[in-house]
Each structure stands twice: as C-alpha cells, then as structure tokens.
Design a protein around this motif. Sequence first.
Motif, PDB file in Angstrom:
ATOM      1  N   TYR A   1      51.071  41.833  33.287  1.00 42.69           N
ATOM      2  CA  TYR A   1      51.391  41.992  34.578  1.00 42.69           C
ATOM      3  C   TYR A   1      50.321  43.202  34.657  1.00 42.69           C
TER       4      TYR A   1
ATOM      5  N   ASN B   1      47.450  41.445  42.239  1.00 49.96           N
ATOM      6  CA  ASN B   1      48.136  42.092  41.339  1.00 49.96           C
ATOM      7  C   ASN B   1      48.060  40.691  40.543  1.00 49.96           C
TER       8      ASN B   1
ATOM      9  N   THR C   1      48.760  38.584  37.146  1.00 51.70           N
ATOM     10  CA  THR C   1      50.493  38.198  36.191  1.00 51.70           C
ATOM     11  C   THR C   1      49.615  36.664  35.140  1.00 51.70           C
TER      12      THR C   1
ATOM     13  N   GLN D   1      49.070  45.162  37.662  1.00 53.45           N
ATOM     14  CA  GLN D   1      49.311  46.010  39.297  1.00 53.45           C
ATOM     15  C   GLN D   1      48.032  46.534  39.910  1.00 53.45           C
TER      16      GLN D   1
ATOM     17  N   GLU E   1      48.509  40.837  46.927  1.00 51.71           N
ATOM     18  CA  GLU E   1      47.777  42.296  46.413  1.00 51.71           C
ATOM     19  C   GLU E   1      47.068  42.346  45.905  1.00 51.71           C
TER      20      GLU E   1
ATOM     21  N   LYS F   1      46.119  49.319  42.350  1.00 48.47           N
ATOM     22  CA  LYS F   1      46.722  50.769  42.521  1.00 48.47           C
ATOM     23  C   LYS F   1      46.384  50.475  44.066  1.00 48.47           C
TER      24      LYS F   1
END
Length: 78
Positions: free
Chosen positions: A73, A36, A38, A75, A34, A77
């Motif tokens: 982290y 994201n 890390t 993320q 997705e 949207k």
Amino acid sequence: MFSYSDEIHSRYPYLKDLILYKEALHIIVEVDNEMNVTIQGMNGHYQKHSPEDIGIGNTWNGVSIEARTPSVYIQMKG
C-alpha cells in the motif's frame, strides 16, 4: 524430474532446465481518488519442482524467483 513427456524433452532439451509456476504470477493495482495505490499480490505454487528441490534457493542472479508477488500500500502525502 522433467515437467513434460520424454518425447517433448527429446525435441526441446533445454526444457529440462525450467522450473515452472503452476499459475501465472500477477498483481492487481488499484488507485483511489487521492492517488493512493494498493497492490494486491498473490501466493502461487510450482508445477512439480521448486528451486529448493534442486538446491538453488529463492533467488536467481539476485532476483526473487519465489512463487509469489508482494502486496503493498502506497499512500500519497498530502
């Protein structure tokens, strides 16, 4: 207070001004399906002397010189 031998410091006098990390500072970056992100940081150490030992604190010219890298982290949207 020197990090190297007297012989090395006599050949390279500017080494006396270095504060050395014990291990190379690094991060590990992971991106999932997705998108994201890390970022895994690390806590490191100084070889012999820390910036605090010589009274300069944790920043140099506005940049952190701490023996650590942050974990973050991020993320995406959706």
